[in-house]
Design an enzyme around this catalytic site. Sequence first.
Site, short mmCIF file in Angstrom:
data_model
loop_
_atom_site.label_atom_id
_atom_site.label_comp_id
_atom_site.label_asym_id
_atom_site.label_seq_id
_atom_site.Cartn_x
_atom_site.Cartn_y
_atom_site.Cartn_z
N HIS A 295 -21.00 -2.08 29.52
CA HIS A 295 -21.70 -1.54 28.36
C HIS A 295 -22.65 -2.57 27.74
O HIS A 295 -23.77 -2.26 27.37
CB HIS A 295 -20.66 -1.09 27.33
CG HIS A 295 -21.23 -0.44 26.12
ND1 HIS A 295 -21.74 0.84 26.13
CD2 HIS A 295 -21.37 -0.89 24.85
CE1 HIS A 295 -22.18 1.15 24.93
NE2 HIS A 295 -21.96 0.12 24.12
N HIS B 42 -23.02 7.69 22.54
CA HIS B 42 -21.71 7.54 21.90
C HIS B 42 -20.76 8.57 22.49
O HIS B 42 -20.17 9.38 21.79
CB HIS B 42 -21.83 7.67 20.37
CG HIS B 42 -21.22 6.51 19.65
ND1 HIS B 42 -20.57 6.61 18.46
CD2 HIS B 42 -21.15 5.20 19.99
CE1 HIS B 42 -20.13 5.42 18.08
NE2 HIS B 42 -20.47 4.55 18.99
#
Lengths: 230, 700
Positions: B34, B80
């Site tokens: 990430h 998200h």
Amino acid sequence: MPKISVIQFPGSNCDRDTKHVIEDVIGCRADLNWYESADLSNYDGIVLPGGFSYGDYLRAGAIAAQTKIGNSLKRAAREGKPILGICNGFQILTELGLLKGALTTNSYPKFRCEHVYLKVNNTESIFTRKFDKNEVINLPIAHKEGRYYNQDPELSELKNSNQIAFKYSNKEGEVTKASNPNGSCENIAGLINEKGNVLGMMPHPERASEDILGSTDGKKILKGMIESIN
Amino acid sequence: MSLSNKDFKLIREELGREPSDVETELFINLWSEHCAYRSSKSILRQFNSEGPNVVIGPGDDAGVVELPNGVKLAIGIESHNHPSYVDPYNGAATGIGGIVRDIISMGARPIALADILRFGSLSKEKNQYIFEGVVEGISDYGNSIGVPTVTGEVEFDESYNGNPLVNVLCVGKVEDLITAKAKRSGDKLVLLGSSTGRDGLGGASFASEELDEDSEEEERSSVQIGDPFTEKQLIECILEMNEDNLLESCRDLGAAGLGGASSEMCSLGGYGAEINLDKIHTREEGMNAIELILSESQERMLIEVKEDNLGEIDQIAKKYDLDYSIIGEVTEDERYRADFEKKTVVDLPIDFLTEGAPLYHRKIEPSEPKQPILTSEKGEKSLKQKIDEILSSHNIGSKEWIYKQYDHEVQIRTILRPGEADSAVLRIEDNAIGISSGCLSKHCRRNPFMGGLGSLLTNAMNLATVGGLPLCLVDCLNFGSPEDKEVYWKFREVVNGINMGARALEVPVVGGNVSFYNDSEEYQQPVNPTPSIGMLGWISDSSNIPDFEIYAGQKLIRLRGKRRNYKKLEEDNDMDKVIEEKINLINLARDFVKEEDVSAARTVSRGGLIAALAKLVYSSKKGLKAEVKERDLGKEITRMGYAEAIFVSDHIPDKEEFNVIGEIDDSGKIEVVGENQDFSLGKNEINKKIEGLNKYMRGN
């Protein structure tokens, strides 16, 4: 030239839009005043802009109404200065007791942002005198807690003394259940106080004041207020 | 999650000792997929991120471009996804919060949001719960902070069961540009905003794992809780501090919390940092060093401030009722140090922490055979069935139930609102910009290269239909696990497709985000490759934008190119020719809208011509009669061609690519005459189908 104060509470978010319309579109002076330091005695008119003062925590407008500017607003109202509360500003005005009734969660309990039609019910106030009797105007709404609530005898008094400024209607001006976006009693979208110097309304006149945004009906409300000052 | 043996060995060698517990946790998070793009960086390098309008490209909190009128815009996009599965409302809300802080950390006022959302089909109760929660989360947070949500895209598909996607794009108008690069040693590092708690611990590493059934229970503490009121205060506070020239640099606390923001900010500037974890203002007692340094509590920013300016910082923070703590300073030596309870718990070479993660060289394996892209509905369905299916699809119909919950008008810039056109249009001073967002996920599954290219071209056509010239793009690339050879191959192909189109269109990629590991263990599947694109377009004349008010008697004009066999062209390596043709169509569309009086324009995209016609009729409350002279009317009317469009105007362009196919009338109906077949759709029928999603959600 009259001077208008646009009050900023923590969480206000239509403050700059309102100032832009008053200054750049209408050509009057408007200052952004932080709620803690605003001295309203320097101003001829006051706008409480839309937004989410204090995040709408507790109840929309409830906390803002408890801040010390509340007393200054009450004084200004007594002195007859024009005060316009838009959306969250309307909620603050009812919480302050400057307008009667209360605003609560929409009957379909979601935020609702759209253009609606309003029938102008009172055309004698400083805010609404630029409209014809029963004129149908187009303004946007954007709220989750915009359902006006009141009951008799107060509700009848409001009607009898012509304090209902705007009612949600269809394009033809018929006040129907289908044209009521939030379940407000009597389709009430805007309300004036008895003295006629305080208007609270859920629709946003500042969002309908320029041709490029699709409607200029809102400009007449702000203009009417400002021109009354001279 | 833990460090791989390889990483651990490398770290031990570099440090010449065992890393401490806190250091290990920092590496786990900062070296996660990430944060460090370890699987994607080598492929993303091919993107061009330069151009005459680019002020800041990828690598900062957001990209910045300059418009021809001198205004600078910041733009960023984030996913998200995993938090929104575990806690739809807070996951989506904090997604908004994060991208908005990325924009304010460039010294820009956020002026628009767009959401690209993907869910499993609503026939499953759980998907409906996720869908409702996500929309409400976006609505409550975005509305409260006063940033309009002006456009977006929603698609329902079984591949998103157990792994919804929530991608958020934000555009900001730069007031005074600042960056996330620390400027000088000795400056103070100030942590501003909400207090630090245990929420959102290890979010970066959580985002780099697959989701399984237990995720919901186990990972709740990885999801942060949003507080839009504090965010709004933070926006005003940062912008006021910046206006008074009090900020040297600024970075949002996102993934990997303070550890990520402080090390990246100082390392970008070529400095080191010294942090005292005891100084952090916390919301709970007894937090340990790991919790303090990695917490992802929301609504916090890290700012670099000259010591002399601390007094003024204090005053402005107080005005907005925000807490802050002076947690350390920028140092000359390029080390990252953190102290806790009078002990040094972190002491690392700063660049090694932020840049040292080795890249992965993943294996690639194409899915065979390569499938043709599905440009039209196949099979033995009747014409009526095909039309029915398209117009009743939740993916095609009106999304009013969603966008009515978003304030799309605050800040009074919105000229074209959601539902009115294929791009949102916002005024910027005396000019305007268009914003288009989304992608063709299903095409990306079947033919990832064409899907990537088609997504890019469709966004460019969306902008052309409002007269917008593409200025820049950002992308949010959502895929399954990169360790799966086929997924990784699709990733490379999609990026190739986007890259080829973007280079041909000369649109720089100024930012983006990669979200891997979108796999659901419960459903044993990765999501469809979903490269969400956000594209900005420049509109010089804001007075000549289609207003979508159309009249009986106006001409219905269709723009389309030659029919091609893409599969063959791809095999023959002839894609350049196709791209050139498509770009020509996009340019023709834009010129027509800009130069003539065009009342309405729509991209012919998902659902083909019939979907575009139905949307036109639905929103205008007019009707139309059209003639589509093709042998197979069903195929022709449902086919999409990546760069096709329809227009309503009194003017007919004198170019062979444009054809008048019909006329607007007041009937409210759609009547189409084909070569062998005709069909007609009544007003009520159209409305009923197009409003399918809205009625379903309102329960009527």
